[in-house]
Design a protein around this motif. Structure first.
Motif, PDB file in Angstrom:
ATOM      1  N   GLY A   1       0.794  -1.219   0.000  1.00  0.00           N
ATOM      2  CA  GLY A   1       0.000   0.000   0.000  1.00  0.00           C
ATOM      3  C   GLY A   1       0.826   1.268   0.000  1.00  0.00           C
ATOM      4  N   ASP A   2       2.143   1.145  -0.133  1.00  0.00           N
ATOM      5  CA  ASP A   2       3.045   2.290  -0.096  1.00  0.00           C
ATOM      6  C   ASP A   2       3.238   2.840  -1.506  1.00  0.00           C
ATOM      7  N   ALA A   3       2.860   4.108  -1.709  1.00  0.00           N
ATOM      8  CA  ALA A   3       2.906   4.694  -3.053  1.00  0.00           C
ATOM      9  C   ALA A   3       4.335   4.833  -3.551  1.00  0.00           C
ATOM     10  N   PHE A   4       5.257   5.295  -2.712  1.00  0.00           N
ATOM     11  CA  PHE A   4       6.627   5.507  -3.172  1.00  0.00           C
ATOM     12  C   PHE A   4       7.286   4.191  -3.541  1.00  0.00           C
ATOM     13  N   LYS A   5       7.210   3.180  -2.664  1.00  0.00           N
ATOM     14  CA  LYS A   5       7.848   1.896  -2.948  1.00  0.00           C
ATOM     15  C   LYS A   5       7.297   1.295  -4.239  1.00  0.00           C
ATOM     16  N   THR A   6       5.986   1.353  -4.381  1.00  0.00           N
ATOM     17  CA  THR A   6       5.362   0.804  -5.586  1.00  0.00           C
ATOM     18  C   THR A   6       5.830   1.532  -6.833  1.00  0.00           C
ATOM     19  N   ARG A   7       5.738   2.844  -6.793  1.00  0.00           N
ATOM     20  CA  ARG A   7       6.033   3.619  -7.994  1.00  0.00           C
ATOM     21  C   ARG A   7       7.527   3.653  -8.304  1.00  0.00           C
ATOM     22  N   PHE A   8       8.381   3.439  -7.322  1.00  0.00           N
ATOM     23  CA  PHE A   8       9.808   3.336  -7.591  1.00  0.00           C
ATOM     24  C   PHE A   8      10.068   2.165  -8.534  1.00  0.00           C
ATOM     25  N   PHE A   9       9.481   1.014  -8.226  1.00  0.00           N
ATOM     26  CA  PHE A   9       9.673  -0.160  -9.084  1.00  0.00           C
ATOM     27  C   PHE A   9       8.862  -0.056 -10.367  1.00  0.00           C
ATOM     28  N   ASP A  10       7.685   0.555 -10.297  1.00  0.00           N
ATOM     29  CA  ASP A  10       6.900   0.753 -11.515  1.00  0.00           C
ATOM     30  C   ASP A  10       7.648   1.626 -12.512  1.00  0.00           C
ATOM     31  N   ALA A  11       8.334   2.649 -12.012  1.00  0.00           N
ATOM     32  CA  ALA A  11       9.078   3.548 -12.900  1.00  0.00           C
ATOM     33  C   ALA A  11      10.194   2.790 -13.610  1.00  0.00           C
ATOM     34  N   MET A  12      10.872   1.905 -12.893  1.00  0.00           N
ATOM     35  CA  MET A  12      11.912   1.105 -13.545  1.00  0.00           C
ATOM     36  C   MET A  12      11.302   0.169 -14.579  1.00  0.00           C
ATOM     37  N   SER A  13      10.138  -0.390 -14.281  1.00  0.00           N
ATOM     38  CA  SER A  13       9.498  -1.290 -15.236  1.00  0.00           C
ATOM     39  C   SER A  13       9.191  -0.577 -16.540  1.00  0.00           C
ATOM     40  N   VAL A  14       8.754   0.671 -16.457  1.00  0.00           N
ATOM     41  CA  VAL A  14       8.459   1.430 -17.676  1.00  0.00           C
ATOM     42  C   VAL A  14       9.709   1.571 -18.540  1.00  0.00           C
ATOM     43  N   LEU A  15      10.856   1.742 -17.900  1.00  0.00           N
ATOM     44  CA  LEU A  15      12.099   1.979 -18.630  1.00  0.00           C
ATOM     45  C   LEU A  15      12.716   0.712 -19.200  1.00  0.00           C
ATOM     46  N   PHE A  16      12.374  -0.432 -18.656  1.00  0.00           N
ATOM     47  CA  PHE A  16      13.077  -1.657 -19.036  1.00  0.00           C
ATOM     48  C   PHE A  16      12.934  -2.039 -20.515  1.00  0.00           C
ATOM     49  N   PRO A  17      11.753  -2.024 -21.120  1.00  0.00           N
ATOM     50  CA  PRO A  17      11.655  -2.533 -22.498  1.00  0.00           C
ATOM     51  C   PRO A  17      12.585  -1.843 -23.485  1.00  0.00           C
ATOM     52  N   GLU A  18      12.571  -0.515 -23.535  1.00  0.00           N
ATOM     53  CA  GLU A  18      13.451   0.176 -24.482  1.00  0.00           C
ATOM     54  C   GLU A  18      14.915   0.065 -24.056  1.00  0.00           C
ATOM     55  N   GLY A  19      15.140   0.053 -22.750  1.00  0.00           N
ATOM     56  CA  GLY A  19      16.504  -0.132 -22.276  1.00  0.00           C
ATOM     57  C   GLY A  19      17.071  -1.474 -22.683  1.00  0.00           C
TER      58      GLY A  19
END
Length: 300
Positions: free
Chosen positions: A40-58
Motif C-alpha cells: 500500500g506504499d505509493a513511493f515503494k510501488t512507484r519506484f519499481f513501476d518507474a523502472m518497469s516502464v524503462l526496461f523494455p526500451e533499455g
C-alpha cells in the motif's frame, strides 16, 4: 589497432550461474493486483513501476549495442552467450511490456515515456556516439542492474509486503540479470577493447542519468495517483529515507558499485550468493516463478 585493456585479467572469473532462457513464465500479472502493490506504499510501488516502464526500451538498446560486435566474436561459445543474453533481455521486454499495460490503464503516460526514451537512445545516443561508447554504457548499466539484483536478493526482507506476483517478476528478472552480468563487459573488454578511463566515464554517466529518470517518472506517477504537492513532499521524504537510510534498500549497493572503479574489476569477482541457488532449486521443482520467489521470503 586498439590495444587490450591490461587492467583486466586475461582470464576473467568463471560465472557460477549458466545463462538460461526461460520462456512462457506465468506470473499471474493479469490478476487483481492493487494499484499500490507494495504494502500500500505509493513511493515503494512507484519506484519499481518507474523502472518497469524503462526496461523494455533499455533492454532493446542493450541488445543492439552488444550485437554491434557479433561479427567480431572470437569463438562459437561467445556467439552462443551473446545469443542467450539477447533472448533473456527479449523476455524481460515482453514481460515488462505486459506489466506496463496495467500502468497505462491507470493513467500513466507509458507510451509517451517510451517514445521519448526510444528517441533518446536510438536517435541520439546510438546515432551520435561510437559503438564503443554505447557498449561501455551498456556494460555500466548492466553493472547497476546486477548489483541491485545481488543486494535485493540478499536483503529480501525489504520485500515482505510486496504482492507475491509482482515480486516474482522482479526476482526472476534479478536472477537473469546476474546470470548474464558478464556478457556485455566481456564483449567490451575482449572485443571492443574499451579501456579503464572509458568504462569509468560510462558508469559515472549512467549513475547520474538513470536515477534522475526514474525519479522523474515516479513523480509523474504520484501526480497521476492524485496526490497534492504537499502530499508528494511527504511521500518523497519518507521514500528517500527508505531508500538511503542506514540499512535501507540502497545501502548494500555502495561497495559493489565502487568495485567497478577498481583496475582489474570483473563482474564475476562477486559470485552469486546462496539465494540464487535457492530460487533456481525451487524453480526447477515447481516450474512456477511465484513459488520460486516465495521460497526466498521467510515470512511467506
Amino acid at each position: 589497432m586498439n590495444a587490450p585493456d591490461l587492467t583486466t585479467p586475461s582470464h576473467p572469473p568463471a560465472p557460477t550461474l549458466p545463462i538460461t532462457v526461460r520462456e512462457g513464465l506465468d506470473f499471474g500479472l493479469d490478476g487483481d493486483i492493487a494499484r499500490h502493490w507494495f504494502g500500500g506504499d505509493a513511493f515503494k510501488t512507484r519506484f519499481f513501476d518507474a523502472m518497469s516502464v524503462l526496461f523494455p526500451e533499455g533492454e532493446r538498446f542493450f541488445i543492439a549495442c552488444v550485437r554491434d560486435y557479433k561479427d567480431q566474436l572470437h569463438s562459437p561459445e561467445q556467439a552462443q552467450t551473446m545469443l542467450d543474453f539477447a533472448k533473456q533481455e527479449a523476455q524481460h521486454t515482453k514481460v515488462h511490456n505486459a506489466f506496463n499495460k496495467r500502468l497505462a490503464a491507470q493513467g500513466i503516460k507509458v507510451d509517451k515515456i517510451l517514445a521519448n526514451q526510444r528517441r533518446h537512445l536510438f536517435e541520439h545516443v546510438r546515432k551520435h556516439l561510437s559503438k564503443r561508447h554505447t557498449l561501455a554504457l551498456t556494460a555500466a548499466a548492466e553493472h547497476l542492474t546486477a548489483l541491485m539484483s545481488h543486494a535485493f536478493m540478499q536483503n529480501r526482507h525489504h520485500f515482505d509486503d510486496a504482492d507475491p506476483r509482482v515480486r516474482a517478476m522482479y526476482v526472476w528478472h534479478a536472477v537473469e540479470e546476474v546470470e548474464h552480468k558478464g556478457v556485455a563487459f566481456d564483449v567490451m573488454q575482449q572485443v571492443a577493447h574499451v579501456g579503464y578511463l572509458h568504462r569509468v566515464w560510462a558508469l559515472v554517466l549512467v549513475s547520474l542519468q538513470f536515477p534522475l529518470l526514474v525519479f522523474q517518472i515516479l513523480n509523474h506517477m504520484l501526480k497521476v495517483d492524485g496526490y497534492t504537492r504537499a502530499q508528494r513532499w511527504g511521500i518523497w521524504l519518507k521514500g528517500l529515507w527508505w531508500l538511503y537510510k542506514p540499512g535501507g534498500l540502497m545501502g548494500p549497493l555502495l561497495w559493489p558499485y565502487l568495485a567497478w572503479y577498481r583496475p582489474g574489476f570483473h563482474p564475476w569477482d562477486e559470485q552469486a550468493p546462496a539465494e540464487f541457488q535457492t530460487w533456481l532449486g525451487a524453480m526447477q521443482r515447481s516450474g512456477n516463478p511465484v513459488t520460486a520467489s516465495n521460497a526466498l521470503q521467510p515470512h511467506t
